[in-house]
Scaffold this motif. Structure first.
Motif, mmCIF file in Angstrom:
data_model
loop_
_atom_site.group_PDB
_atom_site.id
_atom_site.type_symbol
_atom_site.label_atom_id
_atom_site.label_comp_id
_atom_site.label_asym_id
_atom_site.label_seq_id
_atom_site.Cartn_x
_atom_site.Cartn_y
_atom_site.Cartn_z
ATOM 1 N N VAL A 116 32.897 -17.007 -19.446
ATOM 2 C CA VAL A 116 33.315 -16.162 -18.193
ATOM 3 C C VAL A 116 31.987 -15.340 -17.722
ATOM 4 C CG1 VAL A 116 34.954 -14.558 -17.102
ATOM 5 C CG2 VAL A 116 35.778 -16.207 -19.020
ATOM 6 N N LYS A 117 31.805 -15.717 -16.426
ATOM 7 C CA LYS A 117 30.664 -14.847 -15.824
ATOM 8 C C LYS A 117 31.643 -13.473 -15.163
ATOM 9 C CE LYS A 117 27.078 -14.162 -12.171
ATOM 10 N NZ LYS A 117 26.587 -14.916 -10.997
ATOM 11 N N TYR A 118 31.183 -12.358 -15.651
ATOM 12 C CA TYR A 118 32.166 -11.107 -15.143
ATOM 13 C C TYR A 118 31.376 -10.494 -14.078
ATOM 14 C CZ TYR A 118 35.256 -11.541 -19.210
ATOM 15 O OH TYR A 118 36.168 -11.822 -20.155
ATOM 16 N N PRO A 119 31.935 -9.710 -13.336
ATOM 17 C CA PRO A 119 31.415 -8.982 -12.086
ATOM 18 C C PRO A 119 30.055 -8.401 -12.507
ATOM 19 C CG PRO A 119 33.575 -8.395 -11.988
ATOM 20 C CD PRO A 119 33.488 -9.273 -13.271
ATOM 21 N N THR A 120 29.063 -8.399 -11.566
ATOM 22 C CA THR A 120 27.832 -7.802 -11.885
ATOM 23 C C THR A 120 27.506 -6.575 -11.006
ATOM 24 O OG1 THR A 120 26.969 -9.233 -10.110
ATOM 25 C CG2 THR A 120 26.845 -10.297 -12.491
ATOM 26 N N ASN A 121 28.514 -5.947 -10.409
ATOM 27 C CA ASN A 121 28.238 -4.578 -9.567
ATOM 28 C C ASN A 121 29.676 -4.218 -9.704
ATOM 29 O OD1 ASN A 121 29.877 -5.412 -6.846
ATOM 30 N ND2 ASN A 121 28.480 -7.134 -7.037
ATOM 31 N N VAL A 122 29.544 -2.862 -9.545
ATOM 32 C CA VAL A 122 30.853 -1.907 -9.679
ATOM 33 C C VAL A 122 31.887 -2.317 -8.356
ATOM 34 C CG1 VAL A 122 31.742 0.274 -9.379
ATOM 35 C CG2 VAL A 122 29.561 -0.059 -10.481
ATOM 36 N N ASN A 123 31.473 -2.574 -7.254
ATOM 37 C CA ASN A 123 32.324 -2.988 -6.097
ATOM 38 C C ASN A 123 33.309 -4.250 -6.569
ATOM 39 O OD1 ASN A 123 33.312 -2.509 -3.485
ATOM 40 N ND2 ASN A 123 32.374 -4.397 -2.939
ATOM 41 N N ASP A 124 32.320 -5.303 -6.946
ATOM 42 C CA ASP A 124 33.219 -6.546 -7.374
ATOM 43 C C ASP A 124 34.259 -6.267 -8.533
ATOM 44 O OD1 ASP A 124 32.386 -8.218 -5.378
ATOM 45 O OD2 ASP A 124 31.137 -9.228 -6.576
ATOM 46 N N TYR A 125 33.741 -5.473 -9.483
ATOM 47 C CA TYR A 125 34.634 -4.974 -10.656
ATOM 48 C C TYR A 125 35.770 -4.308 -10.201
ATOM 49 C CZ TYR A 125 36.177 -1.815 -14.350
ATOM 50 O OH TYR A 125 36.949 -1.266 -15.355
ATOM 51 N N LEU A 126 35.779 -3.554 -9.193
ATOM 52 C CA LEU A 126 36.889 -2.723 -8.803
ATOM 53 C C LEU A 126 37.774 -3.708 -8.132
ATOM 54 C CD1 LEU A 126 35.313 0.566 -7.576
ATOM 55 C CD2 LEU A 126 36.670 0.414 -9.461
ATOM 56 N N LYS A 127 37.311 -4.641 -7.131
ATOM 57 C CA LYS A 127 38.385 -5.573 -6.635
ATOM 58 C C LYS A 127 39.034 -6.339 -7.596
ATOM 59 C CE LYS A 127 35.349 -6.280 -2.427
ATOM 60 N NZ LYS A 127 34.748 -7.566 -1.598
ATOM 61 N N GLN A 128 38.346 -6.877 -8.519
ATOM 62 C CA GLN A 128 38.988 -7.603 -9.503
ATOM 63 C C GLN A 128 40.246 -6.804 -10.248
ATOM 64 O OE1 GLN A 128 36.836 -9.033 -13.085
ATOM 65 N NE2 GLN A 128 37.048 -10.922 -12.160
ATOM 66 N N LYS A 129 39.640 -5.543 -10.938
ATOM 67 C CA LYS A 129 40.395 -4.983 -11.798
ATOM 68 C C LYS A 129 41.546 -4.307 -11.199
ATOM 69 C CE LYS A 129 38.226 -6.179 -15.431
ATOM 70 N NZ LYS A 129 38.921 -7.088 -16.324
ATOM 71 N N VAL A 130 41.431 -3.853 -9.916
ATOM 72 C CA VAL A 130 42.520 -3.217 -9.296
ATOM 73 C C VAL A 130 43.698 -4.169 -9.047
ATOM 74 C CG1 VAL A 130 43.140 -1.925 -6.964
ATOM 75 C CG2 VAL A 130 41.180 -1.375 -8.301
ATOM 76 N N ARG A 131 43.281 -5.354 -8.658
ATOM 77 C CA ARG A 131 44.291 -6.507 -8.602
ATOM 78 C C ARG A 131 44.885 -6.947 -9.743
ATOM 79 N NH1 ARG A 131 44.602 -11.298 -9.954
ATOM 80 N NH2 ARG A 131 42.510 -11.672 -10.317
ATOM 81 N N ALA A 208 41.097 -11.402 -3.116
ATOM 82 C CA ALA A 208 39.741 -11.105 -2.558
ATOM 83 C C ALA A 208 38.822 -12.045 -3.349
ATOM 84 C CB ALA A 208 39.517 -9.545 -2.551
ATOM 85 N N ARG A 209 37.839 -12.782 -2.935
ATOM 86 C CA ARG A 209 36.921 -13.510 -3.541
ATOM 87 C C ARG A 209 35.968 -12.655 -4.226
ATOM 88 N NH1 ARG A 209 34.574 -18.641 -3.839
ATOM 89 N NH2 ARG A 209 32.372 -18.642 -4.182
ATOM 90 N N ILE A 210 35.506 -12.856 -5.668
ATOM 91 C CA ILE A 210 34.885 -11.524 -6.415
ATOM 92 C C ILE A 210 33.407 -12.657 -6.292
ATOM 93 C CG2 ILE A 210 34.377 -10.425 -8.220
ATOM 94 C CD1 ILE A 210 36.929 -9.769 -6.775
#
Length: 214
Positions: A116-131, A208-210
Motif C-alpha cells: 500500500v502507498k500511504y499519503p505523502t502529505n498531511v492534507n491527503d492524510y487528513l482527507k483519508q483518515k477523517v473519512r 475524495a481522491r487521495i
C-alpha cells in the motif's frame, strides 16, 4: 504478494465459522520522511492490534469476543451480506460488523500481504483518515453495533501510545512519533466536528481522491 490469494481463502475453505478474512497491508513508503514513517507505523500497528486482539488458530487468527475490523485493502468474505449502504464511509468496517452480527467470525491471515502507498502529505492524510475513521461514527445510524462495540475512537487509540514510542528505532523516528500525537488529535477533532457537530455524510461527488497514494 505471492500466495496471498491462497492464504486469504484458506480460512473460508477450512473453517465454516469464518465469514470474512483480511490480510496484512504493508507500506511501500520509505521511512526517510515523517509521512513515510507514519504510513509504516500505522500499518504495522494494525498488524500488532490484530495479532493481540484475535486468537491464534493454525496459520491465522480468529476473532472471539473481540475483533478488529477487516482492512479494505485486502479482504475476502462469504456471500452473506444482502446489501451495503451506498453512502457508507467505511465499507470495510460495515462489512466486518455485519458479518459478526450474522454469527460468523472474522479471520486475519498475515501471510496474505498487500503493498500500500500511504499519503505523502498531511492534507491527503487528513482527507483519508477523517473519512475512514469518521465513518465509524456514521455507522451508528445503521444500528450495526449489535454484537460488538465500536472499535475505533480517540480513547481506544490512546492506550497504544506505548507502541508508538516503542516503534521508533532512532532519535529522528522518536521525534516523528511525538509529532504523530498532535496530528492524530487534530484528526479526531476534525472527525468530531464533521460527524458529531455538522453531521456530514457522503459527499455527492463520492469519496475524495487521495492523489498522493496513486
Amino acid at each position: 504478494s505471492k500466495g496471498s490469494v491462497k492464504n486469504l481463502l484458506n480460512p473460508l475453505l477450512t473453517n465454516e465459522k469464518v465469514g470474512g478474512v483480511t490480510g496484512r497491508p504493508f507500506a511501500i513508503n520509505k521511512k526517510d520522511s515523517f509521512m513515510g514513517y507514519v504510513g509504516n507505523l500505522l500499518s504495522d500497528s494494525a498488524h500488532h492490534k490484530r495479532t493481540h486482539t484475535m486468537k491464534k488458530f493454525k496459520s491465522y487468527y480468529v476473532s472471539d469476543k473481540t475483533f478488529f475490523p477487516m482492512s479494505g485493502y485486502i479482504l475476502a468474505m462469504r456471500n452473506v451480506i444482502k446489501e451495503i449502504p451506498t453512502d457508507v464511509l467505511s465499507d470495510d468496517a460495515y462489512m466486518s460488523y455485519a458479518i459478526r452480527n450474522l454469527g460468523y467470525e472474522i479471520a486475519y491471515t498475515p501471510n496474505a500481504k498487500v503493498a500500500v502507498k500511504y499519503p505523502t502529505n498531511v492534507n491527503d492524510y487528513l482527507k483519508q483518515k477523517v473519512r475512514s475513521l469518521g465513518g465509524y461514527i456514521q455507522l451508528e445510524k445503521y444500528d450495526i453495533f449489535k454484537k460488538d462495540k465500536q472499535s475505533r475512537s480517540f480513547w481506544i487509540e490512546l492506550p497504544y501510545a506505548f507502541f508508538v514510542f516503542k516503534y521508533a528505532k532512532n532519535f529522528r523516528e522518536f521525534i516523528w512519533s511525538l509529532m504523530l500525537f498532535p496530528l492524530r488529535l487534530y484528526t479526531w477533532i476534525q472527525i468530531f466536528i464533521e460527524r458529531r457537530l455538522l453531521k456530514k455524510g457522503m459527499p455527492k461527488t463520492g469519496w475524495a481522491r487521495i492523489e498522493s497514494t496513486k
